[in-house]
Structures are given as structure tokens and as C-alpha cells.
Scaffold this active site. Sequence first.
Site, PDB file in Angstrom:
ATOM      1  N   HIS A  71      48.615  95.392   7.635  1.00 37.49           N
ATOM      2  CA  HIS A  71      47.495  95.997   8.214  1.00 37.49           C
ATOM      3  C   HIS A  71      45.899  95.462   8.032  1.00 37.49           C
ATOM      4  O   HIS A  71      45.160  95.532   9.077  1.00 37.49           O
ATOM      5  CB  HIS A  71      47.523  97.397   7.414  1.00 37.49           C
ATOM      6  CG  HIS A  71      48.530  98.183   8.125  1.00 37.49           C
ATOM      7  ND1 HIS A  71      48.571  99.545   8.619  1.00 37.49           N
ATOM      8  CD2 HIS A  71      49.974  98.247   8.093  1.00 37.49           C
ATOM      9  CE1 HIS A  71      49.527 100.054   8.890  1.00 37.49           C
ATOM     10  NE2 HIS A  71      50.475  99.158   8.487  1.00 37.49           N
ATOM     11  N   ASP A 200      56.928 107.379   4.266  1.00 36.51           N
ATOM     12  CA  ASP A 200      55.951 108.563   3.668  1.00 36.51           C
ATOM     13  C   ASP A 200      54.973 109.059   4.911  1.00 36.51           C
ATOM     14  O   ASP A 200      54.633 110.490   4.560  1.00 36.51           O
ATOM     15  CB  ASP A 200      54.918 107.950   2.632  1.00 36.51           C
ATOM     16  CG  ASP A 200      55.873 107.393   1.522  1.00 36.51           C
ATOM     17  OD1 ASP A 200      56.473 108.214   0.885  1.00 36.51           O
ATOM     18  OD2 ASP A 200      55.671 106.223   0.888  1.00 36.51           O
TER      19      ASP A 200
END
Length: 356
Positions: A71, A200
Site C-alpha cells: 500500500h 479483516d
Amino acid sequence: MAFKTLAFLVAIASVVLATPMKRTACPNSKHTAVNAACCTWFDVLDDMQANLFDGAECGEEAHSALRIAFHDAIGFSTKGGKGGGADSSIIANGAVELEFAANAGIDDIAGPLKDLADAHGKTYGDIIQFSAAVAVADCAGGARLPFLAGRPNATKITPDGTVPDPFNTVDVILARMADAGFSPDELIALLASHSIAAADQIDTTIPGTPFDSTPAVFDTQVFVEVLLNAIHIPGAGLQKGEVRAPLVGLMRLQSDFALSRDARTACTWQSFANSPKLMNQKFSKAMAKLAVLGQNVKHLTDCSEVIPTPAANNVPPFLPAGKHQSDIAGSCAATPFPSLPIQPGPQQTIAPVPPS
């Protein structure tokens, strides 16, 4: 040119690691180093393994370390106008970037990494990529990634929208990766990281649900199981970016499903299904490129010797118990899906990855 230089440096590192050389005892440490400038990274390694990775465990923090490395680095464009690549902006400008929807949950690893970097006098860009290399090494079957140190800290904020979303179309994902300098084949190689990934944020009703049946092993199972026919809706129903899964207890990303079946990427996807060696080779090369996006490798120091050697995974690729070759949705027109052994016993429910 920078990527060619990196390939040369990685080749040199391989020669160094294979050839006995004089080692220097590192101060206040049990370690020795070929390059004394890398000694302080052994101190970081010991601290990271003990206090972040729970004693070198391939667990939740290892998964998160790979995620933040991608990311942070992918916020880059070969045309300019985006972020600085692998430069730590996701930590240095965390008050902004960690609020982006695509970065949800990354604050769980960003905070501890920031503290580690501050404690050892390292830049955030270095600590991010170092943690990813160590994380992969902590997982059986993982690749031993190169690590180059010396990134300066970020000077600009990466804009939102640089991280591909799991609900994006294949066209959108490939275009974003191409803008950052990656081919479709390199994207699929990077997705080997999903072999140790868990849900998640995509589906908050099923936290810790793995993407393949062996979430503590860096193996090819994700490239097998994403091609299995779907039978299961996990959690409280399908969420945005999620599609039906092939096993109870697994989660399948919409983007993985689509990429595994698209004509531009299906054959590369399938090529990894029964070839851990090929997967690791391609993953290592793609990660080495990702880790220096936006950086001048001439100003970096090769400290690959600090990265641990991963344990071997001696379990060959397989079809999960209860599945058969007919359950595979082979999508590579050029090559039939390889014949794999079937796990014995009844079809299993896959346990979630426990939080740590």
C-alpha cells in the site's frame, strides 16, 4: 534504468550470499556481517522478531507487514503526479493516508513499525520494506527477499485512489498497476502474498478468515483454491469485493476470482498452482521492484544478508479434501490445469487466523 540497476544489485547480492567472505562482529550483538554498515539492522531484526512478530511467527502481523509494504509503495506513477512510491508516506502522513478506505486496518501495523523505526533511528520507508522481507522469511516456504536500506523519509502525501480495490474490474486494476510500472504477470506474482493473507476489513463479520487453507505457510494453495467452484457464502452475506468461496471458512476476493479467469492473467495464475519455485522466483523479483519504487538504488545499501532464511515447506500443492479435478474452473486456454493429489479425509472447515 533503475529497475535494470536493481536486477544487477540483486544478482551481486546472490553471489555475495553464496560465496564465503570475511565477516565483521557486530557491536553489542551475537551477529556478524559482511557489510558492517548492516550491523544495526540485526538489532532491528531481533527487536522486530521478539516484539512485533511474536517470536518469528507467521501470523497476523506478518500478513499486515506485507500489506503495508504494498500500500505504501504502489502510491506511485511512472508519469508522475502521484506519491513517492516506497517512501513511508503511509506512516509519515498517516493522519491523512490511513483514513483512506483502501488503507483500513493498516494503522494496526503502522504504529508499531513507526515505534520500531524511531527506537532504532531508521527511516519509515526502510522499516516498512524490511518488515515485509522479514515477514515472508518467517513463513515456511517463503522467499528470501532482498533488502536495500537508505530510503529518505517521505516529503509528500500520496493521494487517495492509488491502491487497487478488490471490487475493481480487471481493466481498472491492470491499468492502475501499469501506471505504477507493473505488468499483468508481475501483478499476479505479487498476489502470492495472498497465500498468507486474511480478511479483516473486506468482511468485518468474519475477521481473520484466510484467503487459502494454509494461512501460516507461503505456498501456492491460493492459486489452486481460487479456481475451485464456489459453494459457500461466508459471514453474514457477501460484502462489496467478496464472492462465494470454495470452502467453509475461506474468503475469496472478487479481484482474485476475476484475475484468475481473465485471458490476460489466467495462464500466469495457473502456472503457479503447482510450482512453488516459480512462484517464489517471480514474487521475489516483483517485490524487489516494488520495494524501490521512486528510489534511486545507487543511494541504497544492500543489507540482504540480514534477512533470515525461511524454513522449507515440504508439502506439495494439493486439492483440499473432498475436492476433485472436476471442481477446478480451469481458465488457461493454452494449458490444462495440472493434476494434483487430493488431501485424504472429509472436506474440512478452515479455522480463522487467530489475532495476536
